[in-house]
Design a protein around this motif. Structure first.
Motif, PDB file in Angstrom:
ATOM      1  N   ILE A  38     -10.459 -10.944   8.432  1.00 49.02           N
ATOM      2  CA  ILE A  38     -10.386 -11.402   7.041  1.00 49.02           C
ATOM      3  C   ILE A  38      -9.380 -12.543   6.915  1.00 49.02           C
ATOM      4  N   SER A  39      -8.244 -12.418   7.591  1.00 50.02           N
ATOM      5  CA  SER A  39      -7.237 -13.479   7.521  1.00 50.02           C
ATOM      6  C   SER A  39      -7.787 -14.790   8.077  1.00 50.02           C
ATOM      7  N   LEU A  40      -8.579 -14.708   9.139  1.00 54.92           N
ATOM      8  CA  LEU A  40      -9.206 -15.919   9.681  1.00 54.92           C
ATOM      9  C   LEU A  40     -10.189 -16.508   8.676  1.00 54.92           C
ATOM     10  N   GLN A  41     -10.945 -15.641   8.024  1.00 58.72           N
ATOM     11  CA  GLN A  41     -11.912 -16.099   7.028  1.00 58.72           C
ATOM     12  C   GLN A  41     -11.224 -16.845   5.890  1.00 58.72           C
ATOM     13  N   PHE A  70      -3.369 -12.327  -8.618  1.00 63.06           N
ATOM     14  CA  PHE A  70      -4.481 -11.443  -8.967  1.00 63.06           C
ATOM     15  C   PHE A  70      -5.663 -11.662  -8.023  1.00 63.06           C
ATOM     16  N   SER A  71      -6.072 -12.915  -7.842  1.00 58.35           N
ATOM     17  CA  SER A  71      -7.222 -13.193  -6.981  1.00 58.35           C
ATOM     18  C   SER A  71      -6.893 -12.929  -5.519  1.00 58.35           C
ATOM     19  N   SER A  72      -5.629 -13.164  -5.125  1.00 52.35           N
ATOM     20  CA  SER A  72      -5.226 -12.906  -3.743  1.00 52.35           C
ATOM     21  C   SER A  72      -5.261 -11.417  -3.410  1.00 52.35           C
ATOM     22  N   ALA A  73      -5.156 -10.580  -4.418  1.00 50.73           N
ATOM     23  CA  ALA A  73      -5.231  -9.133  -4.195  1.00 50.73           C
ATOM     24  C   ALA A  73      -6.673  -8.642  -4.112  1.00 50.73           C
ATOM     25  N   ILE A  74      -7.546  -9.184  -4.949  1.00 47.51           N
ATOM     26  CA  ILE A  74      -8.933  -8.703  -4.993  1.00 47.51           C
ATOM     27  C   ILE A  74      -9.787  -9.256  -3.855  1.00 47.51           C
ATOM     28  N   GLU A  75      -9.601 -10.509  -3.506  1.00 48.70           N
ATOM     29  CA  GLU A  75     -10.477 -11.144  -2.526  1.00 48.70           C
ATOM     30  C   GLU A  75     -10.482 -10.458  -1.150  1.00 48.70           C
ATOM     31  N   PRO A  76      -9.337  -9.991  -0.638  1.00 49.52           N
ATOM     32  CA  PRO A  76      -9.398  -9.260   0.631  1.00 49.52           C
ATOM     33  C   PRO A  76     -10.255  -7.993   0.561  1.00 49.52           C
ATOM     34  N   SER A 107     -13.856  -9.103   0.711  1.00 52.91           N
ATOM     35  CA  SER A 107     -14.168  -9.544   2.066  1.00 52.91           C
ATOM     36  C   SER A 107     -14.236  -8.373   3.034  1.00 52.91           C
ATOM     37  N   ALA A 108     -13.421  -7.351   2.819  1.00 49.28           N
ATOM     38  CA  ALA A 108     -13.471  -6.161   3.683  1.00 49.28           C
ATOM     39  C   ALA A 108     -14.837  -5.494   3.584  1.00 49.28           C
ATOM     40  N   ASN A 109     -15.385  -5.397   2.382  1.00 48.66           N
ATOM     41  CA  ASN A 109     -16.725  -4.826   2.214  1.00 48.66           C
ATOM     42  C   ASN A 109     -17.772  -5.673   2.927  1.00 48.66           C
ATOM     43  N   ARG A 110     -17.690  -6.974   2.741  1.00 51.34           N
ATOM     44  CA  ARG A 110     -18.704  -7.869   3.316  1.00 51.34           C
ATOM     45  C   ARG A 110     -18.630  -7.914   4.838  1.00 51.34           C
ATOM     46  N   MET A 111     -17.414  -8.054   5.375  1.00 53.88           N
ATOM     47  CA  MET A 111     -17.274  -8.254   6.809  1.00 53.88           C
ATOM     48  C   MET A 111     -17.450  -6.968   7.607  1.00 53.88           C
ATOM     49  N   SER A 112     -17.185  -5.834   6.970  1.00 57.21           N
ATOM     50  CA  SER A 112     -17.398  -4.550   7.663  1.00 57.21           C
ATOM     51  C   SER A 112     -18.840  -4.066   7.540  1.00 57.21           C
ATOM     52  N   GLY A 113     -19.559  -4.603   6.539  1.00 59.29           N
ATOM     53  CA  GLY A 113     -20.908  -4.110   6.279  1.00 59.29           C
ATOM     54  C   GLY A 113     -20.908  -2.717   5.689  1.00 59.29           C
ATOM     55  N   ARG A 114     -19.762  -2.327   5.106  1.00 63.35           N
ATOM     56  CA  ARG A 114     -19.616  -0.982   4.544  1.00 63.35           C
ATOM     57  C   ARG A 114     -19.002  -1.093   3.151  1.00 63.35           C
ATOM     58  N   HIS A 115     -19.204  -0.066   2.370  1.00 57.47           N
ATOM     59  CA  HIS A 115     -18.665  -0.024   1.007  1.00 57.47           C
ATOM     60  C   HIS A 115     -17.293   0.652   1.074  1.00 57.47           C
ATOM     61  N   LEU A 116     -16.268  -0.127   1.398  1.00 53.89           N
ATOM     62  CA  LEU A 116     -14.934   0.426   1.609  1.00 53.89           C
ATOM     63  C   LEU A 116     -14.102   0.478   0.339  1.00 53.89           C
ATOM     64  N   TYR A 117     -14.348  -0.462  -0.591  1.00 52.07           N
ATOM     65  CA  TYR A 117     -13.489  -0.586  -1.770  1.00 52.07           C
ATOM     66  C   TYR A 117     -14.300  -0.837  -3.039  1.00 52.07           C
ATOM     67  N   ASP A 118     -13.863  -0.201  -4.107  1.00 51.91           N
ATOM     68  CA  ASP A 118     -14.294  -0.500  -5.473  1.00 51.91           C
ATOM     69  C   ASP A 118     -13.055  -0.921  -6.256  1.00 51.91           C
ATOM     70  N   TRP A 119     -13.251  -1.676  -7.313  1.00 47.24           N
ATOM     71  CA  TRP A 119     -12.109  -2.040  -8.152  1.00 47.24           C
ATOM     72  C   TRP A 119     -12.566  -2.251  -9.588  1.00 47.24           C
ATOM     73  N   ASN A 120     -11.648  -2.006 -10.493  1.00 45.38           N
ATOM     74  CA  ASN A 120     -11.860  -2.252 -11.918  1.00 45.38           C
ATOM     75  C   ASN A 120     -10.748  -3.137 -12.449  1.00 45.38           C
ATOM     76  N   ILE A 121     -11.109  -3.993 -13.396  1.00 45.74           N
ATOM     77  CA  ILE A 121     -10.125  -4.812 -14.091  1.00 45.74           C
ATOM     78  C   ILE A 121      -9.849  -4.167 -15.440  1.00 45.74           C
ATOM     79  N   LEU A 122      -8.571  -3.974 -15.739  1.00 47.62           N
ATOM     80  CA  LEU A 122      -8.166  -3.245 -16.944  1.00 47.62           C
ATOM     81  C   LEU A 122      -7.219  -4.082 -17.791  1.00 47.62           C
TER      82      LEU A 122
END
Length: 318
Positions: free
Chosen positions: A185-188, A21-27, A30-45
């Motif tokens: 992201i993989s390096l991070q 679960f965490s391995s799926a969300i963390e990338p 990190s994509a949002n943070r490292m790109s400086g853009r709002h690329l992904y949103d997510w909800n937990i259900l």
């Protein structure tokens, strides 16, 4: 133009795997943070909107219940211990409804069982954790199990569990936003290599072979022990005490390949791991993989993987 972020949902089940679960969300974070853009949103259900306890004993409070989710690009079902026993008809109906409305559907680890139970993997390539592979194939013969680290078949996304969720997400991020972002992201994450769907769960092969024929498994193990100096079909047959014709029949019946072709694929897989995980020269690698010439190695590698050995080694973001 305002960029619309992709919206993913993660459906937790009882005793789901925390690492997957965490391995799926963390990338995604990190994509949002490292790109400086709002690329992904997510909800937990969760199905009922109440918290679920993970296999590590940690309870997670969801954002909403499943039927309240809307406008998701992909919904991932997070599986874990005991997921193969879940047969909640309301859950299965909700998943079918979501797919009918055009949402992609995925599964992490043993979440694949739930998609299969809902009939959402009939005729689709998929994967699951190696411990559950034989059970999935026996219970849901219409699924096409590949044994890969992850699989993407049209709008179905499955991964084998554990850290394979990182590789699935990095692949999706790289496809959408460039390989360099995925690599960064993989390096991070101290994730040394982004695996692809060509990477197989090695334990799966042994389990499948053992279930089919112990002699076949023994032959393959001999092949694996003799990669650099391949041995002849006559030697293989002699080692297990059967005829060459019987060896041919075993491989045709259970792998749909000749022994020579199967041996070649083992050597190419070995070469690929050396290319990706070592600094050995290509010459050293083709010798270590049982090839006598560079041209034969390069031709065989390109036919099997669709790219040259030198291109395989070159970072894709360059």
């Amino acid at each position: 133009m305002t960029e619309v972020p992709k919206k993913y949902g993660f459906l937790l089940t009882d005793q789901c795997s925390m690492i997957c679960f965490s391995s799926a969300i963390e990338p995604l974070r990190s994509a949002n943070r490292m790109s400086g853009r709002h690329l992904y949103d997510w909800n937990i259900l969760t199905l009922d909107g109440k918290s679920e306890r993970t296999s590590s004993g940690i309870s997670i409070l969801p954002d909403m219940k499943l039927e309240e989710a809307s406008s998701l690009d992909i919904l991932f079902v997070c599986g874990g211990i005991g997921t193969d026993k879940i047969r909640d008809e309301h859950l299965l109906a909700e998943l079918r409804r979501i797919v009918q409305h055009g949402t992609g559907i995925g599964a992490l680890s043993t979440g694949t069982f739930i998609l299969a139970a809902a009939g959402l993997l009939n005729g689709y390539q998929c994967t699951i954790h190696w411990e559950a592979a034989i059970s999935l194939k026996e219970s849901y013969p219409k699924t096409i199990f590949t044994g890969s680290i992850y699989e993407i078949d049209r709008n179905r996304y499955t991964c084998a569990g554990g850290t394979s969720a990182i590789d699935l997400m990095l692949h999706m991020i790289g496809t959408a936003h460039g390989d360099k972002l995925a690599y960064d992201i993989s390096l991070q994450f101290m994730h040394d290599r982004i695996r692809t769907h060509s990477d197989k769960q090695q334990v799966v092969r042994k389990l499948q072979l053992a279930a089919k024929s112990q002699k076949l498994l023994t032959i393959v193990e001999i092949m694996e022990q003799n990669i650099e100096d391949p041995i002849s079909p006559e030697q293989l047959a002699e080692e297990v005490g059967i005829s060459i014709r019987q060896v041919e029949r075993l491989f045709r019946q259970h792998t749909e390949r000749s022994p020579a072709r199967y041996y070649m694929e083992l050597r190419l897989e070995h070469a690929r791991l050396l290319l990706l995980q070592t600094s050995m020269s290509i010459t050293e690698i083709y010798i270590a993989s049982g090839f006598s010439t560079h041209s034969h190695f390069a031709k065989s590698y390109r036919e099997y993987y669709g790219l040259s050995p030198s291109r395989e080694r070159k970072p894709r973001f360059v």
